[in-house]
Design a protein around this motif. Sequence first.
Motif: not given
Length: 497
Positions: A41-55, A128-136
């Motif tokens: 399993s892989v956990f994509f963690h965002f801690r206290d960072r802002e979420l990525p901007l919308p596409a 999206t999965l793409d956003e998780l992989v790119e930004h998390g």
Amino acid sequence: MNVLAIDFGSSYSTCCAVVNGKTISINVDPHSKSPERLRSSVFFHFRDRELPLPAAELVNAKISEMKTEIGTRLDTAKEEYFATNKPDEQQRIERRINQLRGEFHDNVTLQRKAIAILMRDKTIDKLTLDELVEHGDAILGELGFSDYLKQPDKGRLIYSPKNFLAADISGHEDAFATLVAKTLSHIKHAAEQQTGETFTHAILGRPVQYHSTRGESGNQQAITIMAQAAQQAGFSGTVKFLEEPIAAAYAVEQSLVEPKDVLVVDLGGGTSDFCIIRLVPNRGNDRLTVFSVNGIRLGGLEADKALIMHQIAPQLGLNTRTKQGSVIPKAYFYDAIAVDSIPTITSFFSDKYGGEIARTLSVAEEPEKLERLLTIQEERLSERLINSARLAKEMLSNQDEGITLPLKYIEDDFTVPMTQQDLDKAMQGWLHKMLLQIKTCLSQSSVTPTHIMLTGGMSLSPVVRKAIKENYPQFELIENQAFTSVVNGLANSVLES
């Protein structure tokens, strides 16, 4: 030539390095009690960072929507302008028209407002999965799973990436390749640190049938994704694949003193594979003789789910009714444990789904049970529940007495008693599917095996071993290492090539 052998599994991954004609086992998870195994399993963690901007396409679509709304207001203002003869009123409307025209053409402000509107409704669940992989931040193994259990609202857990590779993921193939590459890269780095060598070549295990209903097209998609992931991870040389039950056979072949026809049963976390193969010690450069091979989407995860549905779900409201006599939807409980389906588990964790359970709870005959299911939904406890079922399955497999499974993270003092007989009953459907696959494998072979080799985590289950022994008492058992036979066999296949 140095080669890295990797068994990328549904539950765990293992690695063995082939260096100068010798094999070296690699520890892949320093945070685990079993460092030779890496939880998949892989956990994509965002801690206290802002979420990525919308596409950009979403922002542009929102701007277009906003311009349409401004245009409608502009047309209404023009109609009002020509409908009045009062100079003061015309001046007021003219100022509004000019203001609306300014808003319509002010793309910078429109973009800022569009992003603000989209971000207002954005949550980790909606990434999206793409956003998780790119930004998390990807956290692997036991450390990632532990972090997820502590703060599930800070990210998303992909429970078993391997189980998705052959599914209908149209448009997300690159994201899954990058996801898998993170694990392969981690393993490659560990091997290079421990051996002092560089690895550009790899051999990867693969199931006969990936976890999918799409047949060979799904298999080909999975292989393509795995090959792409290996390249991203830094394997710039040759990357080969070997079917996992055949690899497991390589692992024991040299321990034999004479040729044997063997039924190999590889029971993994997400899939089960079967083959009949002739093992020949000191075979030299001759190829292995394979008489039949088949596989099924059946593994330890399905057994965990079966135990939940049989023993735990009734305490969450399964088979209970509303005050009007309607049965509580079974879909609630299947969806609650669908950790291997991103769309299903994402839907289950949504506010809409939680609202539906809450409305059903308000008319339930036994609301205290459904309240537990709602807690699982609201606090995102599905993966933790699956993990509890796996632990219960393992404990019941290692002792004759029953257990009391603590589930206090769902409700204070909430426990579920279980016995070996409960596990046996829960496993009946699973065992039937496994035995049917063995029967199919035997019917497709031109030879009748004399021995059987069991491998994979589920092969350690006394329930499984008992069922196979009762149905095929004529086969002599060949013992092996359940968790490492595939990776050791992959390495041995390199030495023999």
